[in-house]
Design a protein around this motif. Sequence first.
Motif, short mmCIF file in Angstrom:
data_model
loop_
_atom_site.label_atom_id
_atom_site.label_comp_id
_atom_site.label_asym_id
_atom_site.label_seq_id
_atom_site.Cartn_x
_atom_site.Cartn_y
_atom_site.Cartn_z
N PHE A 68 0.86 -1.18 0.00
CA PHE A 68 0.00 0.00 0.00
C PHE A 68 0.90 1.24 0.00
CE2 PHE A 68 0.84 -0.92 4.42
CZ PHE A 68 1.02 0.33 5.03
N LYS A 69 0.36 2.32 -0.52
CA LYS A 69 1.12 3.56 -0.67
C LYS A 69 1.08 4.36 0.63
CE LYS A 69 1.68 7.45 -3.87
NZ LYS A 69 1.68 8.54 -2.91
N GLU A 70 2.24 4.75 1.08
CA GLU A 70 2.38 5.57 2.28
C GLU A 70 3.24 6.77 1.91
OE1 GLU A 70 1.74 6.75 6.16
OE2 GLU A 70 0.90 4.97 5.23
N GLY A 71 2.61 7.90 1.61
CA GLY A 71 3.36 9.05 1.13
C GLY A 71 3.95 8.76 -0.23
N ALA A 73 6.25 6.44 -0.61
CA ALA A 73 6.83 5.10 -0.52
C ALA A 73 5.73 4.05 -0.53
CB ALA A 73 7.69 4.97 0.74
N VAL A 74 6.13 2.82 -0.83
CA VAL A 74 5.21 1.68 -0.78
C VAL A 74 5.56 0.85 0.45
CG1 VAL A 74 4.49 -0.44 -1.90
CG2 VAL A 74 4.85 1.62 -3.26
N GLU A 75 4.58 0.65 1.33
CA GLU A 75 4.76 -0.18 2.51
C GLU A 75 4.04 -1.51 2.29
OE1 GLU A 75 6.62 0.64 4.99
OE2 GLU A 75 6.95 2.78 4.58
#
Length: 346
Positions: A68-71, A73-75
């Motif tokens: 999932f996208k976090e800012g 970055a992809v987490e």
Amino acid sequence: MRPAHLLTVVEKEFNSTQSGHHTPVMLWGAPGVGKSQMIAQVAEKQNTPLIDIRLSQMEPSDLRGIPFKEGNAVEWAVPAMLPNAERHGENGILFLDEITSAPPSVSAAAYQLILDRKLGEYEVPDGWAIIAAGNRQGDRGVTYSMPAPLANRFSHYEVDINLDDWVAWAYANGIDERVIAFLRFRQDLLFEFDASQNPVAFPSPRSWEFAHRALHKFEDHPELFSGALQACVGKAAGIELAAFIASLDQMPDLDAIINGETVEAPKEIDLQYAVATALVGRAIRAKNTNDAMKVHGNILSYANNFPQREMGVMMVSDMHRAIGQDIFSVPEFASWADKIADLMLY
């Protein structure tokens, strides 16, 4: 390796997580030999959580998690089924069952989890042991050859079939004494599996537990009884068990034996097995009662009545495994031991 020894191995591996000496364990064995049940038994004894993951039902993303996208970055969202110290506790067993039935893409995703105890940024808590199990190629299961890089991440143990260990488990878990007696009489039927014959129902430690259940469900339905047993352990074994149970109405009076009366041992070998097994069951039920010493003593005295002394040795050995060290405090034990000393020495 016999199941009783493997239980000790798994317990040692679980406890070794505290000292940093844990090595992931792989259990190999045919269908129905009790691999999964052994792990559950250790978890119950250690009073520790058990997470059972069936890798054959997994996709690679089920282990790695969902991105999932976090800012900018992809987490990765860590799967909730993986051990978490806050949710599941600091100690436990992560059991990767059916690992040899998992597609190569799934087993590859497990490489890092098994050896490095991590997957991406996820880490297995230090107090969790990693145990895996699977069928061998040739067991007529859905199996893939274990890749060398994965195999080299385990210590490997083969699960052997051992009647004494199964009998000890059966007494402890309330398996019907008639089933135990039958398998003492027909020891080769504890496990009989020929992959080339493509059997559906066949004798195994697991399917004899099913037979125990069927016995209690269908015993009062004679038109269904034999067929229900055959449905659990196969046609030949089911017919034999039904015939064995039908012959037990010729057994001597067990209450008379328990009360110390003189009772002649049956001459038929199948009935001798049935009597020996039933008396061990009586010994278990008498444990921790006011009459325990008397009951155990009378059973030990009767052990000398069998035409073959080996039958008495088998009965007392099962009794010892079932009730423990208490047997040595029964006066009749010393008398029985003296009478069979030459046999034991031999």
